[in-house]
Write a protein that holds these residues in place. Structure first.
Motif, PDB file in Angstrom:
ATOM      1  N   VAL A 107       0.859  -1.201   0.000  1.00 58.29           N
ATOM      2  CA  VAL A 107       0.000   0.000   0.000  1.00 58.29           C
ATOM      3  C   VAL A 107       0.887   1.240   0.000  1.00 58.29           C
ATOM      4  N   SER A 108       0.309   2.361  -0.339  1.00 59.40           N
ATOM      5  CA  SER A 108       1.082   3.610  -0.405  1.00 59.40           C
ATOM      6  C   SER A 108       1.476   4.060   1.003  1.00 59.40           C
ATOM      7  N   ALA A 109       2.438   4.951   1.053  1.00 62.90           N
ATOM      8  CA  ALA A 109       2.892   5.462   2.351  1.00 62.90           C
ATOM      9  C   ALA A 109       1.743   6.142   3.098  1.00 62.90           C
ATOM     10  N   GLU A 110       0.896   6.857   2.384  1.00 63.26           N
ATOM     11  CA  GLU A 110      -0.244   7.555   3.018  1.00 63.26           C
ATOM     12  C   GLU A 110      -1.236   6.534   3.596  1.00 63.26           C
ATOM     13  N   GLU A 111      -1.502   5.496   2.812  1.00 59.70           N
ATOM     14  CA  GLU A 111      -2.444   4.472   3.253  1.00 59.70           C
ATOM     15  C   GLU A 111      -1.899   3.749   4.490  1.00 59.70           C
ATOM     16  N   ARG A 112      -0.600   3.504   4.460  1.00 63.17           N
ATOM     17  CA  ARG A 112       0.042   2.845   5.604  1.00 63.17           C
ATOM     18  C   ARG A 112      -0.144   3.668   6.870  1.00 63.17           C
ATOM     19  N   GLN A 113       0.112   4.959   6.723  1.00 59.48           N
ATOM     20  CA  GLN A 113      -0.013   5.873   7.849  1.00 59.48           C
ATOM     21  C   GLN A 113      -1.446   5.834   8.399  1.00 59.48           C
ATOM     22  N   ARG A 114      -2.405   5.860   7.487  1.00 57.25           N
ATOM     23  CA  ARG A 114      -3.805   5.860   7.900  1.00 57.25           C
ATOM     24  C   ARG A 114      -4.124   4.560   8.673  1.00 57.25           C
ATOM     25  N   ILE A 115      -3.581   3.450   8.164  1.00 52.47           N
ATOM     26  CA  ILE A 115      -3.841   2.139   8.802  1.00 52.47           C
ATOM     27  C   ILE A 115      -3.196   2.090  10.200  1.00 52.47           C
ATOM     28  N   TYR A 116      -1.963   2.573  10.304  1.00 51.03           N
ATOM     29  CA  TYR A 116      -1.290   2.598  11.623  1.00 51.03           C
ATOM     30  C   TYR A 116      -2.082   3.475  12.609  1.00 51.03           C
ATOM     31  N   GLU A 117      -2.503   4.660  12.104  1.00 52.26           N
ATOM     32  CA  GLU A 117      -3.253   5.597  12.966  1.00 52.26           C
ATOM     33  C   GLU A 117      -4.507   4.935  13.529  1.00 52.26           C
ATOM     34  N   GLU A 118      -5.203   4.244  12.654  1.00 47.13           N
ATOM     35  CA  GLU A 118      -6.449   3.585  13.052  1.00 47.13           C
ATOM     36  C   GLU A 118      -6.160   2.560  14.150  1.00 47.13           C
ATOM     37  N   ALA A 119      -5.067   1.805  13.973  1.00 48.98           N
ATOM     38  CA  ALA A 119      -4.699   0.780  14.966  1.00 48.98           C
ATOM     39  C   ALA A 119      -4.304   1.450  16.287  1.00 48.98           C
ATOM     40  N   TRP A 120      -3.563   2.526  16.206  1.00 52.15           N
ATOM     41  CA  TRP A 120      -3.134   3.271  17.402  1.00 52.15           C
ATOM     42  C   TRP A 120      -4.345   3.714  18.204  1.00 52.15           C
ATOM     43  N   ALA A 149      -3.050  -4.566  18.234  1.00 53.84           N
ATOM     44  CA  ALA A 149      -3.605  -3.853  17.068  1.00 53.84           C
ATOM     45  C   ALA A 149      -2.544  -3.504  16.023  1.00 53.84           C
ATOM     46  N   LEU A 150      -1.425  -2.914  16.452  1.00 50.80           N
ATOM     47  CA  LEU A 150      -0.413  -2.508  15.471  1.00 50.80           C
ATOM     48  C   LEU A 150       0.201  -3.722  14.770  1.00 50.80           C
ATOM     49  N   MET A 151       0.394  -4.803  15.523  1.00 59.83           N
ATOM     50  CA  MET A 151       1.015  -6.004  14.941  1.00 59.83           C
ATOM     51  C   MET A 151       0.112  -6.657  13.897  1.00 59.83           C
ATOM     52  N   MET A 152      -1.184  -6.344  13.981  1.00 61.77           N
ATOM     53  CA  MET A 152      -2.125  -6.985  13.058  1.00 61.77           C
ATOM     54  C   MET A 152      -2.362  -6.159  11.799  1.00 61.77           C
ATOM     55  N   THR A 153      -1.730  -5.002  11.711  1.00 66.73           N
ATOM     56  CA  THR A 153      -2.033  -4.129  10.569  1.00 66.73           C
ATOM     57  C   THR A 153      -1.591  -4.740   9.243  1.00 66.73           C
ATOM     58  N   PHE A 154      -0.475  -5.459   9.262  1.00 69.11           N
ATOM     59  CA  PHE A 154       0.028  -6.114   8.041  1.00 69.11           C
ATOM     60  C   PHE A 154       0.555  -7.491   8.416  1.00 69.11           C
ATOM     61  N   SER A 155       0.582  -8.389   7.448  1.00 75.56           N
ATOM     62  CA  SER A 155       0.945  -9.782   7.762  1.00 75.56           C
ATOM     63  C   SER A 155       2.444  -9.976   7.968  1.00 75.56           C
ATOM     64  N   ASP A 156       3.252  -8.983   7.539  1.00 79.15           N
ATOM     65  CA  ASP A 156       4.705  -9.227   7.545  1.00 79.15           C
ATOM     66  C   ASP A 156       5.462  -8.529   8.683  1.00 79.15           C
ATOM     67  N   ILE A 157       4.731  -7.937   9.608  1.00 81.05           N
ATOM     68  CA  ILE A 157       5.392  -7.118  10.637  1.00 81.05           C
ATOM     69  C   ILE A 157       6.355  -7.927  11.516  1.00 81.05           C
ATOM     70  N   LEU A 158       5.976  -9.158  11.827  1.00 77.42           N
ATOM     71  CA  LEU A 158       6.823  -9.932  12.732  1.00 77.42           C
ATOM     72  C   LEU A 158       7.809 -10.827  11.987  1.00 77.42           C
ATOM     73  N   ALA A 159       7.832 -10.694  10.651  1.00 74.19           N
ATOM     74  CA  ALA A 159       8.734 -11.556   9.873  1.00 74.19           C
ATOM     75  C   ALA A 159       9.696 -10.763   8.999  1.00 74.19           C
ATOM     76  N   ASP A 160       9.340  -9.546   8.661  1.00 70.75           N
ATOM     77  CA  ASP A 160      10.147  -8.784   7.707  1.00 70.75           C
ATOM     78  C   ASP A 160      10.704  -7.523   8.379  1.00 70.75           C
ATOM     79  N   GLU A 161      12.012  -7.405   8.297  1.00 72.08           N
ATOM     80  CA  GLU A 161      12.678  -6.312   9.007  1.00 72.08           C
ATOM     81  C   GLU A 161      12.215  -4.920   8.568  1.00 72.08           C
ATOM     82  N   ALA A 162      12.114  -4.740   7.257  1.00 74.07           N
ATOM     83  CA  ALA A 162      11.734  -3.419   6.744  1.00 74.07           C
ATOM     84  C   ALA A 162      10.292  -3.094   7.139  1.00 74.07           C
TER      85      ALA A 162
END
Ligand code: NA7
Length: 544
Positions: free
Chosen positions: A261-274, A281-294
């Motif tokens: 997703v775009s940087a703006e969309e990412r920000q919106r998704i993180y904000e919503e989780a926050w 909540a934050l860990m569930m925003t994307f499937s790769d958070i606990l596996a991918d360093e970036a």
């Protein structure tokens, strides 16, 4: 009741009267096993009895941080806040004990000294410090994952002339910090909860931080009547989702990946989780958070920017920003005004990475930089987690095998429930099971149910001895490691890894495959005649 030094016989002895012990005792009683629970404290509640520091709360929503095994229990109890305080949780534990009349089978003020498996009789001999022996077929640890405080490993702490407190063993009746200069060592969940409360009284408060934590706002609030009614209406479906979820609460990580997703969309998704005010909540925003360093770095930077926006002094803000480990690889903290506290003129932060503690002195705390004087020091330095309470007892299995020795290089279990060489021994939320990786209440219920079923099945089939086979244990340990190694979890020096306790082996202890998938494995093992377990009937034993 038999006197001290006498032997009492039971089908099962449960160690601990926290939530796991209470539920296990109740379940075994329901199933017709004569059972006693041995508890070192003078009341029920386990870790919630001792962790009485101001601000102590659960970090899983109260509705979820409660039992589901009895429908009347879950509909009659009224939680007052989204995240219940320690006194309310302790009241709940007492309510459970009263409601099911559990106290009559709990021996309080009773510390287990030794447990020995008698090969010839296939029974455990459990000896308590007062010399009483309990003869039992099944021996069940329900000692909790966070119940043994980590010994204070700071030189000179006993020389301090002021008052010392440990978050894990807070004085009953509380502490008045009015007008005092207070030092707090640690910035884990306990410190983060207590600091904003202690500062309301303290004259000066100085926080000694070695590793900055990721904290998200709890957004705690009272539970409205309508919310409670809505929860009650959907409780069965809600509990089903929780049982089959990854973290023991409804919800799963989104299937999308971070950079899809775009940087703006990412920000919106993180904000919503926050804004949800929930630990996963934050860990569930994307499937790769606990596996991918970036991917992890992207969400970690989002949290750092929140900290920078809250904390006015840029240097303090930067020190509070976690940078040394990926987000979520140590349990995320839930806070109420933690970062805001550092905007107060009487609150100071000491970065121990720049100037480590040399020791505690009679007057206060000395770092490599200077000495700080205090009237009181709070140690919020954590626990000897997951194994501390188990190896705290001298447990001897088949042929005198010592559990402490067997686990010298780290815990080895089959399913986190049993240990090869230790027949008829079970652990509720032991190492190698999801336990602390999820809502503890969901993890406890799954283990209690499985253990109750296993014992019932053994009784029905005349099985006198059930024991994990070495191969099954080895395979399970390999699986636990394989799942952990596919993630970023082993990168952090966390209590999950045992790395917070000097000298403790560095092994990833919880199973992070998720509660739902783990439940399926346990069910499948049971459904296949307890695959991986050696089982012997009394007759086979006699003719062996
Ligand atoms: P934690 O999360 O283990 O936190 C302990 C804190 O104390 C952590 O910041 C440690 O720093 C710090 N610590 C420990 N020993 C020292 C010494 N010797 N010097 C300086 N700092 C030290 O325990 P909590 O009680 O806060 O929380 C445990 C769990 O309870 C939590 O995850 C929730 O699930 C509830 P370190 O990170 O080791 O550098």
């Amino acid at each position: 009741m038999a006197g001290k030094g006498a032997t009492q016989s039971f089908d099962a002895v449960v160690i601990g009267a926290g939530f796991a012990g209470l539920h296990m005792l109740h379940r075994l009683r329901q199933l017709g096993f004569s059972t006693v629970a041995l508890e070192v404290a003078d009341g029920v509640g386990g870790t919630w009895r001792h962790n009485r520091y101001p601000g102590a709360r659960c970090d899983i929503q109260s509705f979820d941080y409660s039992f589901s095994f009895d429908d009347e229990l879950q509909t009659e109890w009224v939680w007052s806040e989204k995240y219940a305080t320690q006194p309310e949780i302790l009241r709940y534990a007492n309510h459970v004990a009263d409601r099911f009349d559990l106290r009559r089978d709990i021996r309080f003020n009773t510390r287990v000294k030794m447990a020995r498996f008698d090969d010839a009789r296939s029974r455990w001999d459990v000896e308590t410090e007062d010399g009483t022996h309990y003869d039992t077929q099944f021996y069940i640890f329900a000692t909790g994952c966070l119940s043994v405080p980590k010994a204070v490993d700071i030189e000179g702490y006993e020389t301090f002339e002021g008052r010392s407190y440990h978050s894990t063993d807070w004085p009953e009746g509380g502490v008045d910090f009015t007008g005092l200069r207070v030092g707090v060592i640690g910035t884990g969940s306990s410190a983060i909860q207590t600091i904003p409360i202690v500062v309301e009284q303290a004259k000066e408060l100085t926080v000694f931080q070695r590793t900055a934590a990721y904290a998200v706002p709890a957004l705690n609030r009272p539970v409205e009547a309508a919310e409670r009614e809505a929860w009650i209406a959907k409780r069965h479906a809600h509990r089903d989702l929780a049982r089959n979820s990854l973290f023991g609460v409804p919800g799963a990580p989104m299937e999308r990946t971070t950079f899809e997703v775009s940087a703006e969309e990412r920000q919106r998704i993180y904000e919503e989780a926050w804004e949800r005010g929930e630990l996963p909540a934050l860990m569930m925003t994307f499937s790769d958070i606990l596996a991918d360093e970036a991917a992890n770095e992207a969400v970690a930077e989002f949290v750092r920017n929140k900290i920078r926006a809250i904390v006015k002094d840029p240097e303090t803000a930067e020190t509070l920003c976690p940078k040394s480990f990926p987000l979520g690889t140590k349990r995320i903290c839930l806070d109420t005004n933690y970062y805001q506290t550092f905007n107060k003129p009487n609150v100071h932060l000491v970065d121990l990475r720049k100037s480590p503690i040399e020791g505690v002195t009679p007057k206060g705390i000395k770092t490599t930089d200077r000495e700080y004087e205090f009237d009181a020091i709070i140690y919020a330095t954590g626990f000897d987690a997951m194994t501390g309470a188990i190896v705290g007892v001298d447990v001897r299995g088949r042929g005198g095998l010592e559990l402490r020795k067997k686990w010298a290089d780290g815990p080895r279990t089959y399913l986190g429930l049993t240990v090869s060489g230790f027949p008829n021994l079970f652990m509720i939320t032991g190492p190698g099971s999801p336990s602390v990786m999820c809502n503890m209440m969901s993890a406890i219920e799954q283990h209690v149910e499985w253990t109750g079923d296993c014992l019932t099945d053994a009784r029905k089939r005349g099985v006198a001895v059930i024991e994990a086979m070495p191969d099954a244990e080895t395979e399970w340990v390999a699986h636990v490691n394989e799942v952990a190694d596919a993630t970023l979890f082993p990168r952090a020096n966390s209590w999950y890894m045992g790395s917070n306790v000097p000298g403790k082996p560095r092994v990833y202890m919880p199973y992070i495959g998720g509660l739902g998938p783990y439940r399926e494995i346990c069910t499948e093992v049971a459904g296949n005649g307890y695959r991986g377990f050696a089982q012997q009937s009394a007759r086979e034993k006699a003719s062996a």
